[in-house]
Design an enzyme around this catalytic site. Structure first.
Site, PDB file in Angstrom:
ATOM      1  N   GLU A 117       0.900  -1.018  -0.136  1.00  0.00           N
ATOM      2  CA  GLU A 117      -0.012   0.042   0.060  1.00  0.00           C
ATOM      3  C   GLU A 117       1.051   1.332  -0.044  1.00  0.00           C
ATOM      4  OE1 GLU A 117      -4.206  -0.791   1.939  1.00  0.00           O
ATOM      5  OE2 GLU A 117      -2.734  -1.452   3.612  1.00  0.00           O
ATOM      6  N   GLU A 137      -4.865  -9.495   2.555  1.00  0.00           N
ATOM      7  CA  GLU A 137      -5.527  -9.085   3.675  1.00  0.00           C
ATOM      8  C   GLU A 137      -6.899 -10.020   3.675  1.00  0.00           C
ATOM      9  OE1 GLU A 137      -3.214  -5.383   3.344  1.00  0.00           O
ATOM     10  OE2 GLU A 137      -3.932  -7.012   1.976  1.00  0.00           O
TER      11      GLU A 137
END
Length: 699
Positions: A117, A137
């Site tokens: 990210e 995730e």
């Protein structure tokens, strides 16, 4: 007073500020509040510094980063300001993405989760050839919380973004470049120099956070595809698609707001807590298996059947050599064909891998073997004869292991020349796909032998769990109890398909009667009843009646999938429907047992046997039982293992449910009763140094 060590070091090159993440006392960088605060401080200073034209974000370690510290997540979501914290993270990400000075990520090794990210907030990603990028995730029941659901769409098309986010799969550098995720693959040795060059080439370019266009229909197609897949549409995947849709409909700011709320909603759910628990206990098991023991270069395997062939195939595909011994050339040919099938399924046609695999009907290659795994048929007398032969052909220093699901390791140890270097290693079928190995020491196994076996297990890609030498160890014992509950429900008149449907409604991947068919009923009688239930379950089950029922079924032609007819009817190995003869053969009247009741019985049969294994010392810690139950014998991963499930439900609630079904067949056990009285949790138990140590005290 001590100063906290920085998580980022700065080393400028050619008017480019090079920021290298180097999280102290960690082998891998993690992304947490401390690192993000350090990053913001550096970025603010650089943007105000007229002598710097660009930024490169890289790593001083071998890998870019592994994302957030999963162990920290429960603390984060419990904070009253959790959403504001995530909003602050998102503001930093947007500032990086819109920076007037170009920011380039230099990625080597893994860039996963929160680390990726960070890279997605830069202007461009330059990757080394060994880079691996992904947002996993979803596998923890979560969605990316650091802006990943929106920022990914700066680089890749919506369909690719939806796939990466909802599957959690990672891609290598070349695949990432094909997707547009990576702008350049650095083929030279100096990744940072390449990134600096790319950054300087972008000086003066317009900054922005524009996302690639995409239609909501793409998300509908992904939703349908996941719903039709074997894994199904999980709550995390569904939420990811919702958040992506919000970004498409209302812009990135709304998409990020939905990401924050979705992340916290998922992170506070039982499903995510179970997934995080499993991640942490698996990581802990791998950490405990790290030893200073010398890694072996190869393994010698005795037995060319399915288990031996699987162990050997696993070894050579993971870089070890393997020599397979069998008395039959035909068996060795089948073992080689097994390897070919494994390579074909994996898409590999690798002569180098095949060259590491050899076979012998003599004992060639055993005289200098560092590790030997005996994997012949599950017969104690046969195994003892074979182990005696093994002892005559291997060096005194060799680790000798037996692959068995239930046979006493203490009994087999009498056949080997050096019992101190002998241990049980229970692999699961198919070996190349199943991640668990149970390690079973006997009373004379030397501590270094257990460490060597754990190291070998890790070399083979397995997660080792140490269990006690008792009938069925842990997994075969608990699995036998679950299988027997399926037969008990059948004797109560419930049809096989209803029993299996009840199991699946509780979260099990398959039901107990389909499991009987896969194993064959004869094997269940021999192993699950003869070796396990008859030795440890007669105080709570009518084992003779269960044996008699299975005997009637076998005599009536109900034998399993391999024979075309078991609890289901098969044609060319494919299940066609239920076998209507089963209830008639048993002569039991139809039942009105509700599906919810059947599901409860199957769940509690599995769980209570697990609790008893903690009581009697078979397990070193409840976490080990959770890991073995999920990775080895199909306990629902969504529940996090039987002990985590009990902690989530509350010990008192589980005791009450056991009493409702009858504690003679569903005994809650001493530890659970105590936890119910005290309001305690299994997870807080002290780890035993070895099985059967301090069992009475802890139970």
């Amino acid at each position: 007073m001590t100063t906290e060590q920085a998580t980022i070091v700065r080393n400028d090159r050619d008017r480019v500020a090079v920021l290298l993440m180097d999280y102290p006392r960690r082998t891998m960088n993690i992304v947490d509040e401390r690192l993000l605060d350090d990053l913001r401080t550096h970025v603010d200073r650089i943007l105000a510094d007229a002598s710097v034209d660009a930024i490169v974000l890289g790593s001083a370690k071998a890998a870019f980063g592994a994302g957030a510290d999963v162990a920290w997540l429960p603390t984060l979501v419990a904070r009253p300001d959790a959403e504001e914290f995530l909003a602050k993270v998102h503001r930093l990400m947007l500032e990086l993405a819109g920076s007037p000075k170009p920011v380039v990520a230099a990625v080597a090794g893994s860039a996963l989760g929160g680390a990726l990210e960070l890279a997605l907030a830069t202007s461009a990603i330059v990757a080394a050839e060994n880079a691996r990028l992904g947002l996993p995730e979803v596998t923890l029941g979560l969605l990316p919380g650091g802006g990943g659901t929106q920022l990914l769409r700066r680089f890749v098309r919506l369909d690719a973004a939806a796939d990466l986010l909802t599957t959690g799969r990672s891609v290598d550098a070349r695949q990432a470049a094909d997707l547009g995720l990576v702008q350049q693959v650095a083929t030279g040795s100096d990744l940072i120099a390449t990134a600096v060059s790319v950054a300087l080439g972008r000086v003066g370019a317009l900054a922005g956070v524009a996302l690639l266009p995409g239609a909501a229909s793409v998300l509908d197609a992904q939703r349908d595809a996941l719903a039709d897949s074997r894994a199904g549409l999980t709550s995390a995947a569904a939420k990811i698609l919702d958040v992506l849709a919000a970004g498409i409909a209302d812009g990135i700011e709304e998409g990020l707001a939905q990401e924050r709320r979705g992340f916290l909603e998922l992170a506070r759910s039982p499903y995510s807590r179970a997934a995080i628990h499993m991640f942490l206990v698996e990581a802990d098991a791998k950490r405990r298996a790290r030893t200073a023991e010398e890694r072996v270069g190869g393994v010698a395997v005795v037995g060319g059947g399915q288990m031996g062939a699987g162990i050997a195939a696993t070894a050579v595909t993971r870089g070890l050599s393997a020599v397979v011994h069998d008395v039959s050339e035909d068996s060795l040919d089948r073992a080689r064909a097994y390897l070919d099938a494994v390579l074909a399924r994996s898409g590999r046609n690798d002569d180098e891998v095949r060259d590491r695999w050899t076979a012998t009907v003599d004992w060639e290659g055993f005289s200098d073997a560092g590790a030997v795994v005996e994997a012949v048929f599950e017969d104690p007398d046969l195994k003892q004869r074979v182990l005696a032969d093994v002892s005559d052909h291997v060096p005194d220093s060799a680790l000798v292991a037996t692959n068995t699901s239930a046979i006493s390791i203490t009994r087999l140890a009498s056949a080997v020349s050096h019992p101190d270097r002998f241990i049980g290693m229970h692999f699961f079928s198919p070996v190349e796909r199943m991640p668990l190995v149970e390690l079973i020491a006997h009373r004379d196994t030397a501590p270094e032998t257990a460490l060597r076996a754990a190291a070998l297990g890790r070399q083979l890609g397995k997660v080792p769990v140490v269990v006690g030498d008792a009938p069925g160890f842990f997994t075969s014992r608990v699995y036998a109890r679950w299988l027997m509950e399926g037969i008990r429900l059948l004797l109560d008149g419930l049809p096989a398909e209803e029993i299996d449907a009840a199991a699946q409604s509780a979260g099990f991947p398959v039901g107990p009667l389909r499991a009987h068919d896969e194993a064959t009923l004869e094997l269940v009688v021999q192993a699950s009843i003869g070796q396990v239930a008859a030795n440890v379950m007669t105080d709570r089950l009518d084992v003779p009646a269960l044996r008699e029922a299975l005997g009637k079924l076998v005599a009536g032609g109900v034998r399993g999938r391999r024979f075309g007819k078991g609890f289901y009817v098969y044609e060319d190995g494919k299940r066609k429907g239920p076998n209507d003869e089963v209830i008639a053969i048993l002569g039991v009247p139809p039942s009105e047992v509700a599906r919810d009741t059947a599901a409860e019985r199957l769940l509690l049969a599995f769980a209570t046997e697990s609790f008893l294994c903690w009581d009697d010392g078979t397990l070193c810690h409840p976490d080990d039982g959770d890991l073995a139950a999920v990775l080895g014998i199909g306990f629902p991963r969504s529940l996090g293992g039987p002990f985590h499930w009990a902690d989530e439900q509350g010990a008192a609630a589980i005791v009450k449910r056991c009493r409702a079904l009858g504690t003679s067949a569903f005994p809650p056990g001493v530890a659970l009763e105590r936890l119910a009285a005290e309001g305690g949790r299994f997870t807080h138990a002290r780890r035993r140094m070895a099985p059967f140590t301090d069992a009475a005290e802890q139970a």
